[in-house]
Write a protein that holds these residues in place. Sequence first.
Motif, PDB file in Angstrom:
ATOM      1  N   THR A  72      32.265  39.012  48.596  1.00 33.35           N
ATOM      2  CA  THR A  72      31.167  38.730  48.005  1.00 33.35           C
ATOM      3  C   THR A  72      30.567  39.940  47.317  1.00 33.35           C
ATOM      4  O   THR A  72      30.080  39.542  46.406  1.00 33.35           O
ATOM      5  N   MET A  73      29.613  40.626  48.223  1.00 36.49           N
ATOM      6  CA  MET A  73      28.868  41.345  47.237  1.00 36.49           C
ATOM      7  C   MET A  73      29.319  42.568  46.209  1.00 36.49           C
ATOM      8  O   MET A  73      29.084  42.395  44.912  1.00 36.49           O
ATOM      9  N   SER A  74      30.574  42.627  46.603  1.00 35.62           N
ATOM     10  CA  SER A  74      31.891  43.009  45.617  1.00 35.62           C
ATOM     11  C   SER A  74      32.031  42.760  44.048  1.00 35.62           C
ATOM     12  O   SER A  74      32.324  42.987  43.319  1.00 35.62           O
ATOM     13  N   ASP A  75      32.472  41.620  44.419  1.00 34.90           N
ATOM     14  CA  ASP A  75      32.804  40.415  43.153  1.00 34.90           C
ATOM     15  C   ASP A  75      31.617  40.224  42.555  1.00 34.90           C
ATOM     16  O   ASP A  75      31.636  40.183  41.248  1.00 34.90           O
ATOM     17  N   ARG A  76      30.397  39.982  42.878  1.00 38.79           N
ATOM     18  CA  ARG A  76      29.415  40.049  41.876  1.00 38.79           C
ATOM     19  C   ARG A  76      28.665  41.189  42.014  1.00 38.79           C
ATOM     20  O   ARG A  76      27.194  40.792  41.227  1.00 38.79           O
ATOM     21  N   CYS A  77      28.671  42.079  42.426  1.00 37.77           N
ATOM     22  CA  CYS A  77      28.381  43.439  41.761  1.00 37.77           C
ATOM     23  C   CYS A  77      28.272  43.658  40.191  1.00 37.77           C
ATOM     24  O   CYS A  77      29.163  43.944  39.006  1.00 37.77           O
ATOM     25  N   THR A  78      27.343  44.133  39.633  1.00 35.20           N
ATOM     26  CA  THR A  78      27.105  44.526  38.387  1.00 35.20           C
ATOM     27  C   THR A  78      26.719  45.599  38.068  1.00 35.20           C
ATOM     28  O   THR A  78      25.977  46.205  36.523  1.00 35.20           O
ATOM     29  N   LEU A  79      27.265  46.548  38.401  1.00 39.72           N
ATOM     30  CA  LEU A  79      27.071  48.340  38.083  1.00 39.72           C
ATOM     31  C   LEU A  79      28.694  48.368  36.836  1.00 39.72           C
ATOM     32  O   LEU A  79      29.309  47.585  37.116  1.00 39.72           O
ATOM     33  N   GLU A  80      27.375  49.437  36.239  1.00 43.11           N
ATOM     34  CA  GLU A  80      29.144  49.797  34.633  1.00 43.11           C
ATOM     35  C   GLU A  80      29.289  49.980  35.433  1.00 43.11           C
ATOM     36  O   GLU A  80      30.657  50.409  34.809  1.00 43.11           O
ATOM     37  N   ALA A  81      29.779  50.722  36.520  1.00 40.49           N
ATOM     38  CA  ALA A  81      30.811  51.498  36.844  1.00 40.49           C
ATOM     39  C   ALA A  81      32.065  50.550  37.443  1.00 40.49           C
ATOM     40  O   ALA A  81      32.900  51.145  37.650  1.00 40.49           O
ATOM     41  N   GLY A  82      31.754  49.691  37.773  1.00 44.54           N
ATOM     42  CA  GLY A  82      32.339  48.689  38.724  1.00 44.54           C
ATOM     43  C   GLY A  82      32.218  47.469  39.396  1.00 44.54           C
ATOM     44  O   GLY A  82      30.854  48.051  40.382  1.00 44.54           O
ATOM     45  N   ARG A  83      32.690  47.408  39.949  1.00 46.52           N
ATOM     46  CA  ARG A  83      32.574  45.965  41.366  1.00 46.52           C
ATOM     47  C   ARG A  83      33.144  46.643  42.420  1.00 46.52           C
ATOM     48  O   ARG A  83      32.901  46.453  42.790  1.00 46.52           O
TER      49      ARG A  83
END
Length: 378
Positions: A72-83
């Motif tokens: 879930t954290m990965s799906d919600r990740c907002t970093l410019e480098a990607g999820r």
Amino acid sequence: MEHKDNYDRLLPMPVKLGFGIANLGDTVITEFVGAFFIFFLTNIAGVRPALAGTIVFLGVMWDAISDPIIGTMSDRCTLEAGRRRPFLLISTVPLILLTTMMFTKVNFSANLKFLYFVVVSVFYWTAYTLFNIPYLSLGSELTTNNDEKTRASSIRQVFGTCNALPMILVSLFKGQGISEERAWTFAALTLGAIAGTAIFITWRATRGWEIKYPPQSKDEPIFKSLGKVLTYKPYILVIVASFLFYFAFNTCNASVIYNTIVVVGATEADTAVVYLAGTIVGVILSVLIGKLAVVFDKKWVFITFMAIAGFALVIFKFVGFHSITDQVIQFCMAHFAIIGFLVLSYNLLYDVCEVYEFKTVEMLTGVMISYFSFFIKL
């Protein structure tokens, strides 16, 4: 994000190889930990068997619980480098350090020793999940071309068959005159370094190729997504099929040593021959299945290879084992199902994720991969 048709692209071979090599790192550390951690705890570290079992159980259960959290954290990740890719980079150094610490004997009291290995084990599985769930999700987000996803999965599994090194590394270090305790630590450090390097190569090789899907909303409770995906019938069918596969796989894998040594009366060296034959056949089948799944419907390739293996195992159930050759043939035939599952199951899951996105406008690849992993571990 740009229109998805813009990402219906072929992946250069260096990208596919770079993506796949992280599975080498995954394989060497999970094989080592899975095969030898409880042995190390009881025979080298001096932990009582009951406590050693508790340490392993707590670590694996935390691994299962942390899967949906990290997904879930990965799906919600907002970093410019990607999820996905940032998680790979974050996990590299902790995996090296924690793999080494798991196989380091400490001269503590019994209670402190138990606490040490519980804490290290929990942190190890956390670092592993930080890598594993986003990595498997990344396989669906380098291209929208399903054939290319299948080819990438085929290459990933070729690297995943390289599982012989963990079995011999401790003996190699002991052969150099290193004490048994230090040999285990050096072996863990070596395998951790291989894993960390492989993951870093994947992170570097896929730079610029991860599709920038918009992150999922952070407003929902982290476990609410479970209710969504568990009402989706195709997803449930994939999970049920995986339960059945792993039940058969674990039974087959556990029977190899028994059949070789007890039934056939062969030596431990002969067991290594059986596993080596399985590895060679596994590499060949990984490539073959990848090619067939591009030409034909991957669902029917999956079913066909499962049926071939199932038929062969039933035959051996009635015929029995009379020589080491029989065991080699049986194990190689079982690899039709093993490799068929490991190459195609995640691609089938990627297809399920895409259809779910089409119907709901939610791209929950990380969540679906993580709960898939969670239920298998249970």
